[in-house]
Enzyme design. Sequence first.
Site, PDB file in Angstrom:
ATOM      1  N   ASN A 207       0.839  -1.206   0.000  1.00  0.00           N
ATOM      2  CA  ASN A 207       0.000   0.000   0.000  1.00  0.00           C
ATOM      3  C   ASN A 207       0.873   1.254   0.000  1.00  0.00           C
ATOM      4  OD1 ASN A 207       0.569   0.803   2.796  1.00  0.00           O
ATOM      5  ND2 ASN A 207      -0.479  -1.114   3.287  1.00  0.00           N
ATOM      6  N   ASP A 276      -4.616  -5.379   5.132  1.00  0.00           N
ATOM      7  CA  ASP A 276      -5.678  -6.156   5.793  1.00  0.00           C
ATOM      8  C   ASP A 276      -5.912  -7.502   5.124  1.00  0.00           C
ATOM      9  OD1 ASP A 276      -6.151  -4.218   7.700  1.00  0.00           O
ATOM     10  OD2 ASP A 276      -7.439  -3.066   6.341  1.00  0.00           O
ATOM     11  N   LYS A 286       5.836 -18.075 -11.016  1.00  0.00           N
ATOM     12  CA  LYS A 286       5.299 -16.802 -11.522  1.00  0.00           C
ATOM     13  C   LYS A 286       4.029 -17.067 -12.330  1.00  0.00           C
ATOM     14  CE  LYS A 286       6.456 -12.882 -14.393  1.00  0.00           C
ATOM     15  NZ  LYS A 286       7.358 -12.328 -15.389  1.00  0.00           N
ATOM     16  N   PHE A 324      -2.857   4.167  15.106  1.00  0.00           N
ATOM     17  CA  PHE A 324      -3.266   5.201  14.150  1.00  0.00           C
ATOM     18  C   PHE A 324      -4.558   4.759  13.483  1.00  0.00           C
ATOM     19  CE2 PHE A 324      -0.018   8.465  13.396  1.00  0.00           C
ATOM     20  CZ  PHE A 324       0.961   8.035  14.284  1.00  0.00           C
ATOM     21  N   LYS A 338     -11.867   1.523  16.646  1.00  0.00           N
ATOM     22  CA  LYS A 338     -10.547   0.862  16.646  1.00  0.00           C
ATOM     23  C   LYS A 338      -9.868   0.976  18.004  1.00  0.00           C
ATOM     24  CE  LYS A 338     -10.003   1.503  11.831  1.00  0.00           C
ATOM     25  NZ  LYS A 338      -9.409   2.187  10.713  1.00  0.00           N
ATOM     26  N   LYS A 342      -8.911  -2.561  19.760  1.00  0.00           N
ATOM     27  CA  LYS A 342      -7.475  -2.903  19.845  1.00  0.00           C
ATOM     28  C   LYS A 342      -6.922  -2.676  21.255  1.00  0.00           C
ATOM     29  CE  LYS A 342      -7.144  -1.536  15.015  1.00  0.00           C
ATOM     30  NZ  LYS A 342      -6.531  -2.379  14.008  1.00  0.00           N
TER      31      LYS A 342
END
Length: 400
Positions: A207, A276, A286, A324, A338, A342
């Site tokens: 990401n 995620d 491949k 975060f 969250k 968490k």
Amino acid sequence: MPKTIGIGITGGIAAYKITDLVSKLKKNDYEVIVLMTEGAARFITPLTLKTISGREVLTDLWQDSPEWKVQHIGMAEEIDLLVVAPATANIIGKMANGIADDLLSTVYLANTAPVIIVPAMNSNMYQKPVVQENLNRLKSHGCTIIAPECGELACGASGPGRLPDIEVIYQAIVDKMHPKQDLKGKKLMVNAGTTCEDIDPVRFIANRGTGKMGFAIAEAARNRGAEVVLIAGKSSLEAPEGVEFHTVWGAEEMCARMLEIQTDCDIIIGAAAVGDFQIAAIAQQKLKKKDNETQQLILELVGTPDILKELGKKKRTGQIMVGFAAETENVLENARKKLKSKNLDFIVANDVTMEGAGFATDTNIVTFIDKNGGIAALPQMTKYHVAEAILDRIVDLIKK
Ligand code: C5P
């Protein structure tokens, strides 16, 4: 935020050792401007220092500067600290008596930042009452004097006068620039960067996380005296010196590594952009494309471990955990969920769609939400300053 250190080198045999100091400062993200007296330039060339510091070396009071309108004033304004090392009896005498007849002595007068003086000379010269009086005078004017070491001197004599170890000078600079040592004795683990999930031996899913936020936290915590462990996924950034650095690839590896280290940590911060999803079955070879444009490849994805949630389950009393929440909508509502799931002490929420916030930028716009419902919105600031604000809040929690 990088600090700018002015290093004034004068004409002593120890001048050559300052190359190591400049190099160490640069490695640790300090900006360095070197000034050399005529005497210093006889012992070591300005070109050497220019190459190491990456900036023009200043030697002449009368030289035109492309950077500042008036060189000695502009330079004095830019620095956060002036270090004179090695300092000869001559420069000490000039500084103690307000004489400004060359660039360094003039910058000293124009300068308002703190000053560190590191005398190094023959021991008879060093012990001469007038030199000691001058040093005491400079001390009474607020300068920090690092006493020379005793030992064999270049001139063959033995006694006080040797330049102290570069490490001693470096530490004195760090202490001056980062007087807040409120995390000394604390172990802090932070993760950073993006995790990567393999598709096949060549391709992976990642990401936009760059590691800038997590690396800034590691650096700021180190500067405040913490023992820092930085667990980084993919990132092109260099680890700050003095930090225990682990590189990992996928979320599972990151999770396992952090669980191993968790027990003796006082503070854990999750700044990594953890993916995620991972591939259900990684292809051994491949994946080949087919020859037609309408080809389709369907990848089956399954969840990755929620690292902070796993760490949150094992959280011991007194351990502080911060996460975060990078959101694109309903920022506060999502962040609160969250925070709870968490088991965090507080969460740093940011809307990654805002300009000046989120991935790859050097700044961030964040809101702190703590487990008691307290909320604080911060203005746009550099990631280093956000890191400082997070650490300030953690220090407040430790004190409670
Ligand atoms: O659940 P979400 O990914 O939005 O939560 C963001 C916070 O949780 C961040 O601090 C991130 O580092 C952490 N996280 C994690 N493990 C995941 C996903 C996110 O620790 N699998």
